[in-house]
Design a protein around this motif. Structure first.
Motif, PDB file in Angstrom:
ATOM      1  N   SER A   1       6.052  -4.606   1.848  1.00 56.75           N
ATOM      2  CA  SER A   1       4.698  -4.274   2.310  1.00 56.75           C
ATOM      3  C   SER A   1       4.763  -3.341   3.517  1.00 56.75           C
ATOM      4  N   ASN A   2       5.766  -3.498   4.352  1.00 53.45           N
ATOM      5  CA  ASN A   2       5.928  -2.600   5.496  1.00 53.45           C
ATOM      6  C   ASN A   2       6.287  -1.187   5.048  1.00 53.45           C
TER       7      ASN A   2
ATOM      8  N   ARG B   1       5.337   0.306   2.257  1.00 48.53           N
ATOM      9  CA  ARG B   1       4.096   0.952   1.794  1.00 48.53           C
ATOM     10  C   ARG B   1       3.210   1.341   2.978  1.00 48.53           C
ATOM     11  N   GLN B   2       3.079   0.443   3.939  1.00 50.95           N
ATOM     12  CA  GLN B   2       2.233   0.713   5.104  1.00 50.95           C
ATOM     13  C   GLN B   2       2.764   1.917   5.883  1.00 50.95           C
TER      14      GLN B   2
ATOM     15  N   TYR C   1       1.711   5.195   4.316  1.00 49.62           N
ATOM     16  CA  TYR C   1       0.303   5.529   4.547  1.00 49.62           C
ATOM     17  C   TYR C   1       0.067   6.061   5.957  1.00 49.62           C
ATOM     18  N   ILE C   2       0.923   5.705   6.886  1.00 46.75           N
ATOM     19  CA  ILE C   2       0.770   6.177   8.264  1.00 46.75           C
ATOM     20  C   ILE C   2       1.566   7.459   8.486  1.00 46.75           C
TER      21      ILE C   2
ATOM     22  N   PHE D   1       0.338  -0.548  13.721  1.00 44.45           N
ATOM     23  CA  PHE D   1       1.514  -0.735  12.876  1.00 44.45           C
ATOM     24  C   PHE D   1       2.711  -1.188  13.709  1.00 44.45           C
TER      25      PHE D   1
ATOM     26  N   GLN E   1       2.260  -4.771  14.684  1.00 40.94           N
ATOM     27  CA  GLN E   1       2.477  -5.635  13.531  1.00 40.94           C
ATOM     28  C   GLN E   1       3.971  -5.740  13.203  1.00 40.94           C
TER      29      GLN E   1
END
Length: 184
Positions: free
Chosen positions: A116-117, A119-120, A123-124, A167, A170
């Motif tokens: 999941s990181n 993918r995130q 996006y950034i 981000f 997180q």
């Protein structure tokens, strides 16, 4: 250095870069110090790809940003051509830095199977690099247009930068715990 410490120091360094708090004309959170903190975050990260390149580039940007810390606004206006050249150089180096920074983050995420990181980050990273490259291209080739569309770039950049800061926070929280306690 633990993984969560890398992200914590990177988070703190970016706060120095992002926040401009001036007291009597002196920035109490200088950008150069933020870049040095970010560079220090990668000192011992040896299990991932290119941490030393990210460290060197962060320190280089810190050195390049020292004049912005040391010069007054009036002195910068008087040497505007040099300030623009320095700013352009910093943008070019920051584009390369963020490439290596995100490659280190991807390696950390893959090392600990944090899909999941990954993918995130994509996006950034993409919007951040697109904004940096577009602003660089416009600044170099169309400086008058840059002054006009600079407000729009600033607003979009602000939104993406806030996403980036969130981000980092997180990632710091996701990488603290017994699984991540080994040195990287």
């Amino acid at each position: 250095m633990k993984i969560s410490e890398v992200f914590r120091n990177t988070f703190i360094g970016h706060l120095f870069i992002f926040l401009d708090i001036n007291i009597i004309g002196v920035d109490i959170l200088p950008d150069a110090l933020g870049w040095f903190i970010i560079g220090g975050a990668f000192v011992e990260a040896e299990k991932v790809t290119n941490p030393q390149m990210a460290k060197r580039l962060a320190i280089m940007i810190g050195v390049l940003s020292l004049p912005f810390t040391l010069l007054s606004v009036q002195q910068m206006i008087q040497t505007s051509i040099y300030v623009e050249l320095l700013h352009t150089t910093m943008l070019v180096v920051s584009v390369v830095f963020y490439y290596f920074f995100f490659s280190v983050c991807l390696d950390i995420a893959k090392l600990y199977k944090q899909e999941s990181n990954v993918r995130q980050m994509k996006y950034i990273f993409l919007p951040m690099q697109i904004i940096n490259l577009l602003s660089l291209a416009i600044l170099i080739h169309l400086p008058l247009v840059y002054r006009v569309v600079g407000v729009a770039f600033t607003l979009v950049g602000l939104i993406v930068f806030i996403m980036f800061i969130v981000f980092l926070w997180q990632m710091k929280n996701r990488t603290s715990g017994p699984i991540f306690d080994e040195e990287i």
